[in-house]
Motif scaffolding. Structure first.
Motif, PDB file in Angstrom:
ATOM      1  N   THR A 364      58.290  -0.269  44.278  1.00  0.00           N
ATOM      2  CA  THR A 364      59.188  -0.403  45.030  1.00  0.00           C
ATOM      3  C   THR A 364      59.636   1.070  44.883  1.00  0.00           C
ATOM      4  O   THR A 364      59.543   1.952  44.130  1.00  0.00           O
ATOM      5  N   LEU A 365      59.497   1.412  46.450  1.00  0.00           N
ATOM      6  CA  LEU A 365      60.427   2.833  46.552  1.00  0.00           C
ATOM      7  C   LEU A 365      61.276   3.179  46.857  1.00  0.00           C
ATOM      8  O   LEU A 365      62.121   2.493  47.156  1.00  0.00           O
ATOM      9  N   ARG A 366      61.828   4.599  46.255  1.00  0.00           N
ATOM     10  CA  ARG A 366      62.888   5.059  46.230  1.00  0.00           C
ATOM     11  C   ARG A 366      63.124   6.286  46.835  1.00  0.00           C
ATOM     12  O   ARG A 366      61.764   6.992  47.167  1.00  0.00           O
ATOM     13  N   PRO A 367      64.042   6.939  47.457  1.00  0.00           N
ATOM     14  CA  PRO A 367      64.934   8.308  47.901  1.00  0.00           C
ATOM     15  C   PRO A 367      63.882   8.863  46.748  1.00  0.00           C
ATOM     16  O   PRO A 367      64.222   8.400  45.465  1.00  0.00           O
ATOM     17  N   ASP A 368      63.986   9.891  46.883  1.00  0.00           N
ATOM     18  CA  ASP A 368      63.755  11.801  46.145  1.00  0.00           C
ATOM     19  C   ASP A 368      62.344  11.264  45.483  1.00  0.00           C
ATOM     20  O   ASP A 368      62.398  12.505  44.075  1.00  0.00           O
ATOM     21  N   GLU A 369      61.658  10.677  44.776  1.00  0.00           N
ATOM     22  CA  GLU A 369      60.711  10.149  43.999  1.00  0.00           C
ATOM     23  C   GLU A 369      59.628  11.065  44.230  1.00  0.00           C
ATOM     24  O   GLU A 369      59.456  11.133  45.693  1.00  0.00           O
ATOM     25  N   THR A 370      58.406  11.149  43.970  1.00  0.00           N
ATOM     26  CA  THR A 370      57.328  12.314  44.680  1.00  0.00           C
ATOM     27  C   THR A 370      56.165  10.814  44.330  1.00  0.00           C
ATOM     28  O   THR A 370      55.857  10.212  42.730  1.00  0.00           O
ATOM     29  N   VAL A 371      55.314  10.685  45.515  1.00  0.00           N
ATOM     30  CA  VAL A 371      54.465   9.621  45.067  1.00  0.00           C
ATOM     31  C   VAL A 371      52.958  10.836  45.897  1.00  0.00           C
ATOM     32  O   VAL A 371      52.963  11.716  46.291  1.00  0.00           O
ATOM     33  N   HIS A 372      52.266   9.926  45.500  1.00  0.00           N
ATOM     34  CA  HIS A 372      50.813  10.747  45.924  1.00  0.00           C
ATOM     35  C   HIS A 372      50.532  10.018  47.418  1.00  0.00           C
ATOM     36  O   HIS A 372      50.655   8.948  47.251  1.00  0.00           O
ATOM     37  N   VAL A 373      49.453  10.835  47.842  1.00  0.00           N
ATOM     38  CA  VAL A 373      49.246  10.387  49.365  1.00  0.00           C
ATOM     39  C   VAL A 373      48.103   9.927  49.111  1.00  0.00           C
ATOM     40  O   VAL A 373      47.197  11.642  49.006  1.00  0.00           O
ATOM     41  N   GLU A 427      49.771  10.305  57.134  1.00  0.00           N
ATOM     42  CA  GLU A 427      49.345  10.277  58.316  1.00  0.00           C
ATOM     43  C   GLU A 427      49.219   8.209  59.126  1.00  0.00           C
ATOM     44  O   GLU A 427      49.274   8.597  57.676  1.00  0.00           O
ATOM     45  N   THR A 428      48.876   8.150  59.593  1.00  0.00           N
ATOM     46  CA  THR A 428      48.958   6.271  59.777  1.00  0.00           C
ATOM     47  C   THR A 428      47.703   5.824  58.972  1.00  0.00           C
ATOM     48  O   THR A 428      46.684   6.779  59.180  1.00  0.00           O
ATOM     49  N   GLY A 429      47.976   5.281  58.352  1.00  0.00           N
ATOM     50  CA  GLY A 429      46.527   4.841  57.252  1.00  0.00           C
ATOM     51  C   GLY A 429      46.609   5.548  56.116  1.00  0.00           C
ATOM     52  O   GLY A 429      45.562   4.615  55.459  1.00  0.00           O
ATOM     53  N   ASP A 430      47.300   5.846  55.653  1.00  0.00           N
ATOM     54  CA  ASP A 430      47.545   6.931  54.666  1.00  0.00           C
ATOM     55  C   ASP A 430      48.023   5.700  53.469  1.00  0.00           C
ATOM     56  O   ASP A 430      49.058   4.968  54.056  1.00  0.00           O
ATOM     57  N   THR A 431      47.813   6.016  52.085  1.00  0.00           N
ATOM     58  CA  THR A 431      48.214   5.403  50.587  1.00  0.00           C
ATOM     59  C   THR A 431      49.185   6.062  50.484  1.00  0.00           C
ATOM     60  O   THR A 431      48.759   7.228  49.982  1.00  0.00           O
ATOM     61  N   LEU A 432      50.588   5.600  49.944  1.00  0.00           N
ATOM     62  CA  LEU A 432      51.406   6.270  49.386  1.00  0.00           C
ATOM     63  C   LEU A 432      51.430   5.475  47.619  1.00  0.00           C
ATOM     64  O   LEU A 432      51.288   3.893  47.542  1.00  0.00           O
ATOM     65  N   SER A 433      51.554   6.215  46.290  1.00  0.00           N
ATOM     66  CA  SER A 433      50.854   5.293  45.518  1.00  0.00           C
ATOM     67  C   SER A 433      51.471   6.470  44.037  1.00  0.00           C
ATOM     68  O   SER A 433      52.491   7.544  44.919  1.00  0.00           O
ATOM     69  N   ALA A 434      51.796   5.872  43.420  1.00  0.00           N
ATOM     70  CA  ALA A 434      53.059   6.474  42.122  1.00  0.00           C
ATOM     71  C   ALA A 434      51.463   7.707  41.928  1.00  0.00           C
ATOM     72  O   ALA A 434      50.140   7.318  41.793  1.00  0.00           O
ATOM     73  N   LYS A 435      52.308   9.291  41.717  1.00  0.00           N
ATOM     74  CA  LYS A 435      51.323  10.193  41.312  1.00  0.00           C
ATOM     75  C   LYS A 435      50.254  10.516  40.173  1.00  0.00           C
ATOM     76  O   LYS A 435      49.663  11.115  40.094  1.00  0.00           O
TER      77      LYS A 435
END
Length: 736
Positions: A364-373, A427-435
């Motif tokens: 679940t994606l939430r505002p204000d959390e830090t993610v790894h790109v 950018e387009t195609g990047d993955t967002l995941s837990a830091k």
């Protein structure tokens, strides 16, 4: 399927949220340019209560094509998301451009979706439909993506709906045309003065109920006994098609034995077959009558989406690894699982800044959390090298787009789509995941841009802004490639076609404030010696104090292609002191890089230093460098210099009927066809070697030759000698 209107209150003025993946449907609209995809989205939004009767979102603007460029060009040029609510489900409609130049936006839509609606205009020629849609259909089939077909423009086309469905089955059905059948047939109203008979309603083939849309409101009418015989054949074909796809193997025997299969069984089997991608229903749709709320077939289509299309839970997610490439277990669509999301589109808003459209595959994606790109790197397309690009970023506001406006979201669960504001590095195609657990999703296929656009800054002020503007442009559009050509010293934007090029230039000008001039694109030519020659370089000057003294004699001979520059020392007796022999070589190589005839780099020669003279005081490194360059220029003046041009290996994939025109065209471009081979049903792959100078606009020309059905790839093969008459024209241009 779904003969009752399952309407829920609209989403006007608020964001639609999903609390479980089973209530989400992600649907991409695919279709040729002018097929009516955007109009269909508007009609579905109106039926779902998300827009008012004027076809506009309640807080202003249109629901889909809201970009200024789209307004000016009167066509979609980018992927847009329109969330709706129907039957207790959140439907994310992904409207894609139909023009071939924007296939990159289509690819992004396919990545984000779990099912596809192929929108076909009844007024369009079958060839145009096949050219723009058949390959996408086959790609969807290869991954098992469920598909349905929606026919539009029935009111303007002189076409028989039954015949049209047979044409569609032939285009898309392949070996199984019986898997493409209509669920409803249109009811035609009175003929207009020009001979058209507009559709005013639909007959459900399974229920044989009539749904009248003539008033702009869907009304169910009693069955018309006079019409039942007219639809009997279509109804029987549909029932047989559903039974053929049923998982109950006894159903066909019972049906052939004369048993009447009950409606619930047929509908259940139909929905299952649609969801697993083995049956593809055909429906008809049209905008609402003036002042109406519901367009023809929109209720039926929304019911199909909610009841027949799969949930994100039923889709296998793309594979994931660590950013370093180590294997990881497959992810599942679980809101409580590890966070894995992907940026499927990047855009810029002059007020909000960068906006990233994200599909959440897990967690679940939430505002204000830090993610790894993390990303795969598109350095070959002018993007930042991702080896140094991985970073942690803070998620800003989450929102759902509706027209040009954003409606705030509290979260986005697995299976849903949302917009993330102000991700500066993603950018387009990047993955967002837990830091603390970074992951990387396998990439989707990006189209290769093959139309070069050479540009220069219009002024000094534009030059200062050009680099940043281009970086933002390619960050938004991974289908575009930025090249800084080291041979020609040109800045080249590689695009997918003329329309793609025009949009890029307009975005640079309007969005990023950069004015550029388009200049002729240059290919990387080379020079070489056509025969053996010799030269003497004499650099002797006396101007008081230390002078300059260096004399060298060289022999130059051609070498096989790919040999480069070879320097050989055959000086005897110390005529050229040992410390100055590298100086001669340096001067020769510097002059070779500048060229000796038309200003192109010299390659594939052996330069042999035979003799020379030096002075004990006035000789120097610089003097012998100059002498080496002069000797090479003198040798070139007495030799035949050939121009070498780059040759590309070209592979053209076209339907069989266009093989002849394509091969003829390639021959006219000085190409050599090296082979052909069958590449699937009704298609041929043509392989040829073609000079790159002849295929600068081939991306545009092939589309014309093949009526939009062909595509090609190119790769550098080698440099070859240019024909004398062509080389003379090049030299004349250089001389002028």
């Amino acid at each position: 399927m779904g003969d009752k209107a399952n309407a829920h209150p609209g989403a006007a003025g608020r964001a639609i949220t999903a609390d479980q993946p089973s209530s989400v449907r992600n649907v991409v609209l695919v279709g040729h340019s002018g097929s009516g995809k955007t109009t269909l989205v508007e009609a579905l939004a109106l039926t779902a209560g998300a827009v008012n009767r004027a076809g506009r979102v309640e807080d202003g603007g249109t629901v889909s094509d809201y970009d200024e460029i789209e307004h000016r060009q009167q066509r979609s040029v980018q992927l847009s998301l329109v969330p709706l609510e129907w039957g207790g489900c959140k439907i994310n409609l992904l409207d894609t451009p139909g023009y071939a130049d924007f296939v990159g936006e289509l690819r992004a839509g396919l990545r984000a979706a779990d099912a596809a609606l192929f929108v076909v205009s009844a007024a369009q020629e079958a060839d145009a439909v096949a050219g723009s849609c058949r390959m996408v259909w086959e790609e969807c089939a290869a991954v098992g993506m469920p598909r349905a077909i929606v026919v539009t423009h029935l009111d303007t086309a002189r076409v028989d709906f039954d015949e049209l469905t047979r044409v569609l089955a032939r285009i898309f059905g392949g070996d199984d045309p019986d898997a493409i059948l209509p669920l409803y047939v249109p009811v035609l109203g009175p003929q207009t003065p020009d001979g058209h008979a507009p559709a005013t309603g639909l007959i459900g083939l399974l229920t044989q109920k009539i749904f009248d849309y003539s008033s702009g409101e869907r009304q169910e009418n009693p069955p018309d006994d006079a019409q039942r015989p007219l639809i009997a054949e279509a109804r029987n074909r549909l029932i047989e098609g559903i039974i053929a796809e049923s998982e109950d193997e006894s159903l066909m025997d019972r049906y052939l034995g004369g048993e009447e299969i009950d409606l619930k069984t047929l509908v259940d089997d139909l929905e299952k077959a649609v969801a697993r991608g083995s049956f593809h229903p055909v429906l008809a749709a049209a905008p609402a009558a003036s002042g109406g709320k519901q367009g023809l077939g929109t209720v039926e289509l929304l019911d199909l989406i909610t009841r027949g299309f799969p949930t994100p839970l039923e889709r296998e997610a793309p594979a994931v690894t660590t950013p370093q490439g180590a294997a990881r277990p497959p992810i599942t669509c679980d809101p409580a699982g590890p966070l894995v999301a992907e940026v499927v589109k990047t855009s810029s808003d002059p007020y909000v800044g960068r906006i990233s459209l994200v599909r959440v595959f897990s967690g679940t994606l939430r505002p204000d959390e830090t993610v790894h790109v993390s990303g795969h790197g598109l350095a070959d397309r002018g993007h930042e090298d991702r080896a140094s690009h991985e970073a942690d970023e803070r998620i800003g506001a989450l929102s759902a787009p509706f027209g040009k406006h954003q409606r705030q979201l509290n979260h986005a669960i697995a299976g849903d789509l949302a917009c993330v504001g102000k991700l500066s590095r993603a950018e387009t195609g990047d993955t967002l995941s837990a830091k603390d657990d970074p992951l990387l999703m396998e990439p989707w296929t990006m189209p290769d841009p093959l139309l070069p656009l050479a540009i220069e800054a219009h002024s000094k002020a534009d030059e200062d802004k050009l680099s940043q503007g281009l970086a933002r442009l390619v960050a938004e559009d991974p289908a575009m490639r930025l090249e800084q050509n080291q041979d020609t010293h040109q800045v080249v934007l590689w695009c997918l076609g003329e329309a793609h090029k025009d949009v890029a230039l307009e975005r640079l000008r309007k969005r990023y404030g950069v004015q550029v001039d388009v200049v002729p694109h240059k290919v990387s030519l080379r020079e070489t010696f056509g025969d053996r020659s010799s030269g003497r370089g004499r650099h002797v000057k006396q101007s008081g104090g230390h002078g300059q003294y260096a004399i060298c004699e060289i022999d130059v001979e051609p070498l096989p292609p790919g040999s480069g520059i070879e320097f050989v020392d055959k000086v005897v007796g110390g005529a050229v002191p040992r410390q100055f022999i590298p100086s001669v070589e340096k001067g020769v190589r510097a002059q070779a890089a500048k060229g000796v005839a038309a200003g192109y780099p010299l390659v594939d020669v052996r330069v042999t230093l035979l003799d020379g003279k030096a002075h004990s005081v006035d000789s120097s490194d610089a003097a012998f460098q100059t002498a080496g360059a002069l000797a090479l220029r003198e040798a070139a003046a007495d030799a035949r210099i050939n121009l070498l041009e780059p040759v590309a290996e070209v592979q053209v994939l076209v339907p069989d009927e266009y093989v002849g025109p394509v091969m003829s065209d390639l021959s006219g471009r000085r190409g050599r066809v090296v082979g052909t081979e069958q590449a699937g049903q009704g298609r041929t792959l043509v392989r040829a070697d073609v000079p790159e100078i002849e295929i600068g606009r081939y991306a545009v020309d092939l589309r014309s030759i093949s009526h939009g059905t062909g595509r090609f790839d190119r790769a550098y093969a080698r440099h070859e000698a240019m024909p004398p008459q062509v080389a003379d024209r090049v030299r004349e241009r250089v001389g002028s």
